[in-house]
Design a protein around this motif. Structure first.
Motif, PDB file in Angstrom:
ATOM      1  N   VAL A  10      -3.227  62.550  54.363  1.00  0.00           N
ATOM      2  CA  VAL A  10      -2.971  61.725  53.178  1.00  0.00           C
ATOM      3  C   VAL A  10      -2.870  62.627  51.943  1.00  0.00           C
ATOM      4  N   PHE A  11      -3.798  63.573  51.827  1.00  0.00           N
ATOM      5  CA  PHE A  11      -3.764  64.510  50.698  1.00  0.00           C
ATOM      6  C   PHE A  11      -2.464  65.325  50.721  1.00  0.00           C
ATOM      7  N   GLY A  12      -2.064  65.782  51.925  1.00  0.00           N
ATOM      8  CA  GLY A  12      -0.822  66.540  52.046  1.00  0.00           C
ATOM      9  C   GLY A  12       0.396  65.723  51.640  1.00  0.00           C
ATOM     10  N   LEU A  13       0.407  64.433  52.000  1.00  0.00           N
ATOM     11  CA  LEU A  13       1.529  63.563  51.636  1.00  0.00           C
ATOM     12  C   LEU A  13       1.556  63.296  50.125  1.00  0.00           C
ATOM     13  N   ILE A  14       0.381  63.231  49.502  1.00  0.00           N
ATOM     14  CA  ILE A  14       0.323  63.058  48.049  1.00  0.00           C
ATOM     15  C   ILE A  14       0.908  64.290  47.347  1.00  0.00           C
ATOM     16  N   VAL A  15       0.573  65.484  47.862  1.00  0.00           N
ATOM     17  CA  VAL A  15       1.150  66.723  47.312  1.00  0.00           C
ATOM     18  C   VAL A  15       2.663  66.719  47.507  1.00  0.00           C
ATOM     19  N   CYS A  16       3.098  66.295  48.710  1.00  0.00           N
ATOM     20  CA  CYS A  16       4.532  66.197  49.022  1.00  0.00           C
ATOM     21  C   CYS A  16       5.245  65.272  48.036  1.00  0.00           C
ATOM     22  N   ALA A  17       4.678  64.076  47.817  1.00  0.00           N
ATOM     23  CA  ALA A  17       5.279  63.100  46.904  1.00  0.00           C
ATOM     24  C   ALA A  17       5.312  63.634  45.473  1.00  0.00           C
ATOM     25  N   SER A  18       4.275  64.351  45.078  1.00  0.00           N
ATOM     26  CA  SER A  18       4.218  64.914  43.723  1.00  0.00           C
ATOM     27  C   SER A  18       5.305  65.973  43.532  1.00  0.00           C
ATOM     28  N   LEU A  19       5.528  66.794  44.570  1.00  0.00           N
ATOM     29  CA  LEU A  19       6.578  67.811  44.490  1.00  0.00           C
ATOM     30  C   LEU A  19       7.954  67.157  44.387  1.00  0.00           C
ATOM     31  N   TRP A  20       8.175  66.077  45.153  1.00  0.00           N
ATOM     32  CA  TRP A  20       9.439  65.354  45.031  1.00  0.00           C
ATOM     33  C   TRP A  20       9.586  64.742  43.637  1.00  0.00           C
ATOM     34  N   GLY A  21       8.455  64.281  43.076  1.00  0.00           N
ATOM     35  CA  GLY A  21       8.496  63.735  41.719  1.00  0.00           C
ATOM     36  C   GLY A  21       8.937  64.772  40.712  1.00  0.00           C
ATOM     37  N   LEU A 229       8.179  70.139  54.740  1.00  0.00           N
ATOM     38  CA  LEU A 229       7.292  70.677  55.762  1.00  0.00           C
ATOM     39  C   LEU A 229       5.971  69.897  55.778  1.00  0.00           C
ATOM     40  N   LEU A 230       5.439  69.611  54.595  1.00  0.00           N
ATOM     41  CA  LEU A 230       4.215  68.814  54.501  1.00  0.00           C
ATOM     42  C   LEU A 230       4.419  67.423  55.087  1.00  0.00           C
ATOM     43  N   GLN A 231       5.569  66.802  54.778  1.00  0.00           N
ATOM     44  CA  GLN A 231       5.825  65.462  55.302  1.00  0.00           C
ATOM     45  C   GLN A 231       5.878  65.469  56.828  1.00  0.00           C
ATOM     46  N   THR A 232       6.602  66.434  57.394  1.00  0.00           N
ATOM     47  CA  THR A 232       6.777  66.469  58.844  1.00  0.00           C
ATOM     48  C   THR A 232       5.458  66.715  59.567  1.00  0.00           C
ATOM     49  N   ILE A 233       4.600  67.551  58.987  1.00  0.00           N
ATOM     50  CA  ILE A 233       3.304  67.853  59.601  1.00  0.00           C
ATOM     51  C   ILE A 233       2.337  66.684  59.431  1.00  0.00           C
ATOM     52  N   CYS A 234       2.236  66.171  58.205  1.00  0.00           N
ATOM     53  CA  CYS A 234       1.190  65.193  57.874  1.00  0.00           C
ATOM     54  C   CYS A 234       1.490  63.786  58.366  1.00  0.00           C
ATOM     55  N   GLN A 235       2.781  63.434  58.470  1.00  0.00           N
ATOM     56  CA  GLN A 235       3.101  62.054  58.835  1.00  0.00           C
ATOM     57  C   GLN A 235       2.733  61.737  60.283  1.00  0.00           C
ATOM     58  N   LYS A 236       2.419  62.756  61.076  1.00  0.00           N
ATOM     59  CA  LYS A 236       1.985  62.525  62.461  1.00  0.00           C
ATOM     60  C   LYS A 236       0.692  61.723  62.510  1.00  0.00           C
ATOM     61  N   TYR A 237      -0.093  61.785  61.430  1.00  0.00           N
ATOM     62  CA  TYR A 237      -1.435  61.196  61.445  1.00  0.00           C
ATOM     63  C   TYR A 237      -1.575  59.985  60.521  1.00  0.00           C
ATOM     64  N   VAL A 238      -0.451  59.537  59.916  1.00  0.00           N
ATOM     65  CA  VAL A 238      -0.514  58.415  58.979  1.00  0.00           C
ATOM     66  C   VAL A 238       0.586  57.412  59.336  1.00  0.00           C
ATOM     67  N   PRO A 239       0.280  56.113  59.517  1.00  0.00           N
ATOM     68  CA  PRO A 239       1.297  55.101  59.856  1.00  0.00           C
ATOM     69  C   PRO A 239       2.383  55.006  58.780  1.00  0.00           C
ATOM     70  N   SER A 240       3.606  54.669  59.194  1.00  0.00           N
ATOM     71  CA  SER A 240       4.751  54.669  58.277  1.00  0.00           C
ATOM     72  C   SER A 240       4.583  53.693  57.118  1.00  0.00           C
ATOM     73  N   ASN A 241       3.996  52.497  57.378  1.00  0.00           N
ATOM     74  CA  ASN A 241       3.784  51.542  56.282  1.00  0.00           C
ATOM     75  C   ASN A 241       2.913  52.151  55.191  1.00  0.00           C
ATOM     76  N   ARG A 242       1.885  52.879  55.614  1.00  0.00           N
ATOM     77  CA  ARG A 242       0.973  53.500  54.658  1.00  0.00           C
ATOM     78  C   ARG A 242       1.646  54.675  53.944  1.00  0.00           C
ATOM     79  N   VAL A 243       2.504  55.389  54.663  1.00  0.00           N
ATOM     80  CA  VAL A 243       3.240  56.504  54.055  1.00  0.00           C
ATOM     81  C   VAL A 243       4.094  56.002  52.893  1.00  0.00           C
ATOM     82  N   GLY A 244       4.725  54.839  53.093  1.00  0.00           N
ATOM     83  CA  GLY A 244       5.558  54.263  52.030  1.00  0.00           C
ATOM     84  C   GLY A 244       4.777  54.022  50.755  1.00  0.00           C
ATOM     85  N   ILE A 245       3.531  53.552  50.895  1.00  0.00           N
ATOM     86  CA  ILE A 245       2.692  53.319  49.722  1.00  0.00           C
ATOM     87  C   ILE A 245       2.302  54.644  49.068  1.00  0.00           C
TER      88      ILE A 245
END
Length: 301
Positions: A10-21, A229-245
């Motif tokens: 989740v932390f990795g996906l937040i970093v990923c989203a921030s970089l895209w921002g 890279l963060l998205q591909t690694i981290c999304q293995k452990y987080v459901p897609s609905n939650r990733v969207g949020i």
């Protein structure tokens, strides 16, 4: 252990989203460059860096990995066409929000395709987030009205949602066993498609200024290479609905950085919308963690 991996993911996906921002104001700064040229350079940088760093892993390449990378690259390429064109016809702040409606689109697509019902937490979180997006669409001169660029960016959101859902499915099937290789080939193919189209349009006759070239390299390295890279690694452990949020943090960071770096204006209604989007993310994470804790206590008992 699995719960700890999920928290870190989740932390990795937040970093990923921030970089895209961060990428939205950066893309706006070089928006005068040809669309396919911009996409080609950013993904060429990303593919080159990953290829050099993880060259030895190429021996583990498989047919299923190539197939998945091809499909993801086509979705990704289409997504960036929409986003790169859309940002030319709206503000960077608004583009960052309308490009990231996955929080709403992903649960709907999962319901349609996989009959996956909304949870109570997802329903409430999506409702809060949607209210925030509606507020963000407001501008004093146009009211609650979508510009052409907003509509194009929403199309990008649909493609981005399909990307997340497909990545989630191949992760569940165990076909995402080498996320580094998958990311590398996805970026290589995306670069290939965009370079081919840019060459056809003679986009490479354009010579970017030094500052524009530096910005493109920054986008390629941080907003593309590291983020995907963060998205591909981290999304293995987080459901897609939650990733969207979780990815709803992307437009918020993009909007506020656009205001800070590009001097774009946002109304008080728009600021309230941004706060609601962040609030929906916090609600989702707090409630999800609470459920995990309760389930863990039940198992221990």
């Amino acid at each position: 252990m699995k719960y700890n991996k999920e928290i870190m993911s989740v932390f990795g996906l937040i970093v990923c989203a921030s970089l895209w921002g961060i990428g939205f104001p950066a893309m706006k700064a070089v928006a005068t460059l040809p669309t396919f040229y911009m996409i080609a350079v950013r993904f060429a940088v990303a593919a080159m860096v990953l290829g050099i760093l993880f060259f030895k892993q190429l021996k583990f390449t498989s047919k299923i990995l190539i197939k998945n990378a091809l499909i993801l690259s086509l979705l990704n390429f289409s997504l960036y066409i929409f986003d790169t064109i859309g940002i030319k016809y709206t503000s960077s702040a608004k583009a960052s929000f309308f490009s990231c409606l996955g929080f709403l689109i992903i649960p709907i697509l999962n319901l349609i395709i996989y009959k996956q019902k909304f949870t109570k937490i997802t329903t409430i979180s999506v409702s809060i987030c949607l209210t925030g997006i509606i507020f963000l669409s407001y501008s004093p001169d146009m009211g609650f009205k979508l510009a052409l660029g907003d509509i194009i960016c929403i199309g990008g959101s649909v493609l981005g949602s399909l990307y997340i859902i497909y990545l989630d499915r191949i992760s569940q099937k165990g076909e995402n066993s080498n996320p580094i290789l998958l990311s590398t080939f996805m970026m290589f193919f995306t670069c290939l498609w965009s370079t081919s189209v840019a060459w056809f349009h003679h986009d490479f006759t354009v010579m970017p200024s030094r500052i524009n070239l530096y910005i493109l390299i920054f986008i390629g390295l941080f907003c593309t290479c590291i983020a995907f890279l963060l998205q591909t690694i981290c999304q293995k452990y987080v459901p897609s609905n939650r990733v969207g949020i979780i990815f709803a943090i992307e437009p918020t960071s993009g909007a506020f950085l656009s205001i800070l770096l590009l001097n774009e204006k946002m109304s008080s209604v728009g600021i309230l919308g941004g706060i609601l989007v962040i609030g929906s993310l916090l609600y989702q994470e707090i409630m999800s963690n609470k459920i995990h804790k309760e389930d863990g206590d039940t198992l221990q008992a």
